[in-house]
Design an enzyme around this catalytic site. Sequence first.
Site, short mmCIF file in Angstrom:
data_model
loop_
_atom_site.label_atom_id
_atom_site.label_comp_id
_atom_site.label_asym_id
_atom_site.label_seq_id
_atom_site.Cartn_x
_atom_site.Cartn_y
_atom_site.Cartn_z
N ASP A 10 -20.76 41.29 41.22
CA ASP A 10 -19.76 40.27 41.53
C ASP A 10 -20.41 38.93 41.85
O ASP A 10 -21.61 38.85 42.15
CB ASP A 10 -18.93 40.69 42.74
N MET A 14 -10.36 35.50 51.97
CA MET A 14 -9.87 34.89 50.73
C MET A 14 -8.59 34.10 50.96
O MET A 14 -7.68 34.09 50.13
CB MET A 14 -9.64 35.98 49.67
N LYS A 51 -15.55 37.45 40.14
CA LYS A 51 -14.19 36.94 40.24
C LYS A 51 -14.13 35.91 41.34
O LYS A 51 -14.61 36.12 42.45
CB LYS A 51 -13.19 38.06 40.55
#
Length: 234
Positions: free
Chosen positions: A36, A172, A58
């Site tokens: 990632d 996030m 991502k």
Amino acid sequence: MSTGKVWLVGAGPGDAGLFTIKGMETLQQAEVVVYDSLVGQEILSRIPESARCINVGKRASHHTMPQEQINQVLVEEAKKGHRVVRLKGGDPFVFGRGGEEVELLVKEQIPFEVVPGVTSCTGVPAYAGIPVTHRDCASSFHVITGHAQRDGEIRIDFPSLARLGGTLVFLMGLARLGWIAKGLLDAGMKKDTPAAVVENGTTAKQRKVISVLSDIEEKAKEEDIQKPAIIIVG
């Protein structure tokens, strides 16, 4: 060729010193590494030169590869007989989509193992000098994602969170910082509730803003806090 195996390995929140011994040992035996964007460069540099690397990073609004395709890559590489390491920032099972990957591995009868990692939920606040629990202040902490569900909706029960009396850690959620703060205030949380935003936690680029809930968005904008960042309230 016999079926290989998949290891879901948590790389921790950034500082390579927080990468576990078992995680490092597993990585050094990898033939294929699916990693990632939140995995630190120092950890990526420990990947064996013989291993094939697949970047599936991502970020908000930009996905190198959809999650469903990542799941399929793990299955396909394992079926070729490879030792596959799925390298993730933080911990694979804390908003890391590890559960979704494991579901398909089980369905396809692919052997797997999970190597936990230090989660940013606790690691980042600790590096910023913020305990998520304290006998005099908070007897619990709660982790909430700022990302949308599959249907695109964001469902956060602000009244319940406001009543908990514990520390709230939002992952996030930087792009929705103002919305989160307003939701908590509208639910009855006090304006002077301590709040912080930590950018690039546990790394050499770490920065933090500490204020109160009513103006944490303004302070974060003043300091130009960028992703990746976590929000701590309480």
